[in-house]
Scaffold this motif. Structure first.
Motif, PDB file in Angstrom:
ATOM      1  N   LYS A   1      -8.471   1.688  -7.575  1.00  0.00           N
ATOM      2  CA  LYS A   1      -7.305   0.811  -7.646  1.00  0.00           C
ATOM      3  C   LYS A   1      -7.625  -0.600  -7.138  1.00  0.00           C
ATOM      4  O   LYS A   1      -8.390  -0.769  -6.185  1.00  0.00           O
ATOM      5  CB  LYS A   1      -6.168   1.409  -6.816  1.00  0.00           C
TER       6      LYS A   1
ATOM      7  N   LYS B   1      -6.760   6.839   1.169  1.00  0.00           N
ATOM      8  CA  LYS B   1      -8.100   6.487   0.679  1.00  0.00           C
ATOM      9  C   LYS B   1      -8.804   5.541   1.638  1.00  0.00           C
ATOM     10  O   LYS B   1      -9.997   5.700   1.923  1.00  0.00           O
ATOM     11  CB  LYS B   1      -7.995   5.854  -0.706  1.00  0.00           C
ATOM     12  N   LEU B   2      -8.074   4.551   2.136  1.00  0.00           N
ATOM     13  CA  LEU B   2      -8.670   3.595   3.069  1.00  0.00           C
ATOM     14  C   LEU B   2      -9.012   4.275   4.394  1.00  0.00           C
ATOM     15  O   LEU B   2     -10.071   4.007   4.982  1.00  0.00           O
ATOM     16  CB  LEU B   2      -7.716   2.428   3.297  1.00  0.00           C
TER      17      LEU B   2
ATOM     18  N   PHE C   1      -6.195  -3.747  -5.181  1.00  0.00           N
ATOM     19  CA  PHE C   1      -5.149  -3.987  -4.182  1.00  0.00           C
ATOM     20  C   PHE C   1      -4.633  -5.419  -4.287  1.00  0.00           C
ATOM     21  O   PHE C   1      -5.401  -6.359  -4.496  1.00  0.00           O
ATOM     22  CB  PHE C   1      -5.684  -3.755  -2.769  1.00  0.00           C
TER      23      PHE C   1
ATOM     24  N   ILE D   1     -13.283   2.538  -4.569  1.00  0.00           N
ATOM     25  CA  ILE D   1     -11.853   2.793  -4.793  1.00  0.00           C
ATOM     26  C   ILE D   1     -11.476   2.194  -6.145  1.00  0.00           C
ATOM     27  O   ILE D   1     -11.712   1.013  -6.394  1.00  0.00           O
ATOM     28  CB  ILE D   1     -10.995   2.181  -3.667  1.00  0.00           C
TER      29      ILE D   1
ATOM     30  N   LYS E   1      -0.944   7.131  -0.743  1.00  0.00           N
ATOM     31  CA  LYS E   1      -2.257   7.500  -1.300  1.00  0.00           C
ATOM     32  C   LYS E   1      -3.296   6.411  -1.017  1.00  0.00           C
ATOM     33  O   LYS E   1      -4.463   6.712  -0.725  1.00  0.00           O
ATOM     34  CB  LYS E   1      -2.138   7.744  -2.806  1.00  0.00           C
ATOM     35  N   ASP E   2      -2.864   5.151  -1.112  1.00  0.00           N
ATOM     36  CA  ASP E   2      -3.778   4.044  -0.829  1.00  0.00           C
ATOM     37  C   ASP E   2      -4.242   4.086   0.628  1.00  0.00           C
ATOM     38  O   ASP E   2      -5.435   3.914   0.919  1.00  0.00           O
ATOM     39  CB  ASP E   2      -3.093   2.699  -1.102  1.00  0.00           C
ATOM     40  N   GLU E   3      -3.299   4.312   1.529  1.00  0.00           N
ATOM     41  CA  GLU E   3      -3.639   4.379   2.951  1.00  0.00           C
ATOM     42  C   GLU E   3      -4.555   5.566   3.242  1.00  0.00           C
ATOM     43  O   GLU E   3      -5.459   5.467   4.073  1.00  0.00           O
ATOM     44  CB  GLU E   3      -2.371   4.459   3.797  1.00  0.00           C
TER      45      GLU E   3
ATOM     46  N   LEU F   1       0.837  -1.196   0.000  1.00  0.00           N
ATOM     47  CA  LEU F   1       0.000   0.000   0.000  1.00  0.00           C
ATOM     48  C   LEU F   1       0.877   1.254   0.000  1.00  0.00           C
ATOM     49  O   LEU F   1       1.799   1.379   0.810  1.00  0.00           O
ATOM     50  CB  LEU F   1      -0.909   0.019   1.229  1.00  0.00           C
ATOM     51  N   SER F   2       0.579   2.169  -0.906  1.00  0.00           N
ATOM     52  CA  SER F   2       1.280   3.452  -0.944  1.00  0.00           C
ATOM     53  C   SER F   2       0.613   4.426   0.030  1.00  0.00           C
ATOM     54  O   SER F   2      -0.416   4.112   0.632  1.00  0.00           O
ATOM     55  CB  SER F   2       1.249   4.019  -2.357  1.00  0.00           C
TER      56      SER F   2
END
Length: 412
Positions: free
Chosen positions: A157, A42-43, A159, A155, A38-40, A35-36
């Motif tokens: 993307k 969003k979550l 994962f 989302i 940005k991913d974190e 997870l980048s």
């Protein structure tokens, strides 16, 4: 004849119920990987919106818990400056429906508890939501097994996930939950497996022998065949050190929150070790044809003199796991007031025995046997005496005569 949407849904639910009769549910844990930032973000935003939505409904349940509650796209939240309106961007309609259903189930549970005479309060606000329901596979989430990817609604993307190899090809995927833990983000997927396959796998490793279990403090499990299981997983030194540091920090500060997160991660590590031991014990007990255990008051033990020992062993989780195991193999719970410790497992003589005496010496037949093994054999005797005649064939060959009223367990 063209079916309406309501009829199609009704027929689909009926077919699903018929399938579930021949299936067994299992939950598999998948971890979101690589997870980048940005991913974190969003979550984190997803879980933040779930908290806003939940607290908004709880703030005014009577007016907001209606049929169209899940359609809310803007909620009011409480801030130090007062009430502010926040927009729900990432939390999908299906997720909002799942949260509404969760609140309804909580209210129903409070109602039932109140009817039993238990003092209950109102639903309280949540400072943090750590799980989001994903109601429907293919809509709220989707898994591509060939690429080890999972797509979550709201989302864009996909994962990468770790643990897909656990799920059998014959499994039917159902609902799931997106879970936030100190160690990362997880997907708990509910799968339904064919009952025949699961039972076949268990029977291949099974031995034609029943077993009685005595729960204790010194030895967590003692079996009627003489085997004993002991484990002790205390709080780590690192946890104690972090708790001391936390007490010196100002509550609500950034350093306070950082140490608190480290403490959560350490607790997760300890609880994972305890659950691992429980899983290994349950896996071993599966091999027996029948399991008999006394329904002891573990909660009373913890509130009494043995609180630390009960907490550091997690023995209460064993009985909970055995109740769920009862759907696969026979598990009989003996009444907690049955005098299994005071009765001789050879002749049936009853006598008083103090807690300090670790060997049972029968005053009638003169036999000497380990106190816990004697209790485990009596648990098995009581359980088998309550079973129907066909199941008595599950007894070992050298067990002696069995009748519904009396049974003598011969030593192995």
């Amino acid at each position: 004849m063209v079916q309406t949407k309501a009829e199609r849904i009704k027929n689909t639910l009926r077919r699903t119920r018929e399938r579930r009769k021949h299936q067994i549910p299992r939950v598999y844990q998948l971890k979101l990987q690589n997870l980048s930032k940005k991913d974190e973000e969003k979550l984190n935003r997803l879980f933040l919106e779930a908290k806003w939505f939940y607290n908004c409904i709880v703030a005014d349940i009577e007016n907001r818990l209606s049929g169209n509650t899940w359609k809310l796209k803007e909620v009011e939240i409480k801030t130090p400056e007062g009430l502010e309106k926040r927009e729900i961007k990432q939390l999908s309609s299906h997720m909002r429906q799942g949260i509404v259903e969760r609140i309804k189930r909580s209210l129903y549970s409070l109602k039932k508890a109140k009817e039993k005479g238990i003092k209950v309060g109102k639903l309280s606000f949540k400072s943090e939501v750590r799980s989001i329901p994903l109601k429907q596979y293919g809509t709220t989430y989707k898994i591509s097994g060939d690429k080890n990817r999972v797509k979550i609604q709201g989302i864009k993307k996909k994962f990468r996930v770790l643990g897909l190899h656990q799920i059998p090809k014959s499994a039917e995927l159902a609902e799931a939950q997106l879970v936030k833990k100190p160690s990362g983000y997880y997907l708990h997927v509910v799968c339904y497996l064919p009952k025949k396959e699961v039972l076949k796998e268990i029977k291949e490793k099974q031995v034609k022998e029943p077993v009685g279990i005595d729960l204790g403090i010194k030895h967590q499990l003692t079996l009627s065949n003489g085997e004993k299981f002991s484990w002790y997983i205390p709080e780590t030194e690192r946890l104690k050190k972090l708790q001391k540091e936390l007490s010196r920090k100002q509550k609500g500060s950034k350093r306070y929150q950082k140490i608190k997160e480290k403490i959560r991660r350490e607790w997760e590590y300890i609880n994972n070790k305890r659950r691992d031991v429980q899983s290994k014990v349950i896996s071993y007990l599966k091999k027996f044809l029948l399991i008999a255990v006394q329904d002891d008051n573990i909660k009373g033990w913890k509130e009494g003199y043995f609180g630390k020992q009960i907490q550091n062993t997690g023995i209460g989780g064993i009985t909970a796991r055995l109740r769920s195991l009862a759907t696969l193999i026979p598990v009989v719970f003996v009444d907690r007031y049955e005098p299994t410790t005071q009765v001789c497992s050879f002749c049936g003589n009853r006598q008083k025995i103090s807690l300090s005496e670790r060997t049972f010496k029968c005053q009638k037949c003169g036999v000497e046997i380990d106190r816990d093994v004697n209790s485990a054999r009596n648990v098995l005797r009581v359980a088998l005496s309550r079973l129907a005649d066909p199941l008595k064939s599950a007894l070992p060959v050298d067990c002696g005569e069995v009748t519904p009223v009396e049974w003598v367990y011969s030593p192995r």
